[in-house]
Design a protein around this motif. Sequence first.
Motif, short mmCIF file in Angstrom:
data_model
loop_
_atom_site.label_atom_id
_atom_site.label_comp_id
_atom_site.label_asym_id
_atom_site.label_seq_id
_atom_site.Cartn_x
_atom_site.Cartn_y
_atom_site.Cartn_z
N ILE A 100 41.37 46.63 43.73
CA ILE A 100 40.20 45.79 43.98
C ILE A 100 40.39 44.37 43.45
O ILE A 100 40.16 43.40 44.16
N THR A 101 40.85 44.26 42.21
CA THR A 101 40.91 42.93 41.60
C THR A 101 42.26 42.26 41.79
O THR A 101 42.43 41.09 41.48
N SER A 102 43.25 43.04 42.27
CA SER A 102 44.63 42.53 42.44
C SER A 102 45.25 42.06 41.13
O SER A 102 46.08 41.16 41.12
N LYS A 103 44.82 42.65 40.03
CA LYS A 103 45.41 42.29 38.73
C LYS A 103 46.38 43.38 38.30
O LYS A 103 46.17 44.56 38.62
N ILE A 104 47.39 42.98 37.52
CA ILE A 104 48.36 43.96 37.05
C ILE A 104 47.66 44.98 36.15
O ILE A 104 46.91 44.59 35.24
N PHE A 150 43.03 49.63 54.11
CA PHE A 150 42.67 51.03 54.33
C PHE A 150 42.61 51.79 53.00
O PHE A 150 41.68 52.56 52.75
N LEU A 151 43.59 51.53 52.12
CA LEU A 151 43.62 52.24 50.83
C LEU A 151 42.38 51.93 50.00
O LEU A 151 41.89 52.78 49.27
N LYS A 172 42.97 53.58 43.47
CA LYS A 172 42.77 52.74 42.29
C LYS A 172 43.84 51.67 42.15
O LYS A 172 43.56 50.53 41.83
N THR A 173 45.10 52.09 42.37
CA THR A 173 46.22 51.22 42.03
C THR A 173 47.23 51.15 43.17
O THR A 173 47.48 52.14 43.84
N THR A 207 34.49 42.55 46.29
CA THR A 207 35.44 43.49 45.71
C THR A 207 35.05 44.95 45.88
O THR A 207 35.81 45.84 45.57
N GLN A 208 33.84 45.19 46.37
CA GLN A 208 33.35 46.56 46.42
C GLN A 208 33.84 47.30 47.67
O GLN A 208 33.42 46.99 48.77
#
Length: 401
Positions: free
Chosen positions: A34-38, A229-230, A236-237, A271-272
């Motif tokens: 969602i946030t594209s953070k590591i 799609f994911l 989650k990741t 982001t939801q």
Amino acid sequence: MDELFTTENIEEMLDTAMKQENIIVYYQPKYDAITSKINGSEALARWMHQGEIISPAKFIPLLEETKLITRLDWYVLERVCRLLKKQIAEEMHPVKIAVNFSRQHTYETDFSNRLVSIVDKYNIPHKYIEVEITESTIEKNRDTIIAFTGDIKAQGFSIAIDDFGSGLSSLNFIKDIPANVLKIDKSLLSGNCENEKERIVLESIFNFAHRLQLKTVAEGVETKEQLGFLRTCGCKTIQGFYFSKPITDMEYCELCKNRKMEQETDDILTTQPASTATQLLLDAVFTCYPLVIMSNLTRNSFYMMAYDNFTTQSCPSTGVYSELIVHGAATMHPDDQKLFADTFDIADQLAAFARGERTRRVVTRQLGDDNIYRAVETTNYYMQNPAVDDVLAITLSRPLE
Ligand code: C2E
Ligand code: MG
Ligand code: MG
């Protein structure tokens, strides 16, 4: 290149390569869908030979065959700990690193002790290490695997089941393994998820994993469409070339250093994903109605979802609807029993639905544990269930005081 490693020379070559630090570790960052953070990474071995980088496909199978793979894995773990130690000391914002452990380790009786002693030697908190075992490992003896993974988890390490979907492990077995993470194999992600049957398979796997409280990682994600799609599956990741290929330790440390520590205040609307929204909606329903029953009226069946022990009486969570009504009526005040049974008589509800009735509400007094009757409101909503050509009754139930 084919003759570079043979069963005869591999042991000496591996030992020399490790001694001379020609086995190096690459890191592939993993990102929050969602946030594209590591939010983690995976350590992947590479073999440097005469200035060339040799990929695992060229040496892992032979190491597996000769059982030398365990030496490589322990070596990689040491490297990972060394890196984490540096990251912690230099405040580089480390994230959890997953290390691959071959199925051969299940024969090591002191596996978890050795794992602990290495990680502790570097003073690394155990939460920074994830143990990845492949799905093929768990196709082995059930009790051995449950004990093996149980020991690792008891030491505070996270456990991931790698390459899920590539093998033949039974879903029933997965549920008994104390894993934290299910990594969905890249072979399940072909193209841009435009094939409906493939999407159904993936949706079902994610649903299965999430209901078992397993975190999910999708491997081999290469396109924006796959990511999209994911997200709808609640994955989650994400691990894959779309975000990053495996990179050197130096590049990886740079990424971690630049990682923003503060919690982002992302706009919920951007982001939801739909599945998270559905979960929130469900949570909201449960805070108001602690008991929800889904019934297929013409099939005389139901399943029940209860929140926070709404009823202290033991209720079946799935079964025959008409029996549920008899069971329910028995817990009502004697003066309300007939009202309850009549209101939820199946034939009467079906006839009402045919007349166009779409909701029905009743208040009855229900006996509590403390022998006191309390008013309970039960509302039924009726809809046609197209999937099974049935009338679906959704029952929402809540105490009024
Ligand atoms: P794995 O553990 O499933 O690791 C993921 C593999 O997928 C990595 O290949 C990674 O480079 C690749 N990959 C990641 N994202 C993408 C993508 O978007 N597209 C494609 N096509 N590939 C992607 P790699 O590094 O070649 O490793 C292959 C396998 O070798 C690993 O699969 C793992 O099973 C094994 N391996 C690597 N290092 C070790 C190790 O230290 N110990 C053990 N036992 N096995 C290792
Ligand atoms: Mg792996
Ligand atoms: Mg994998």
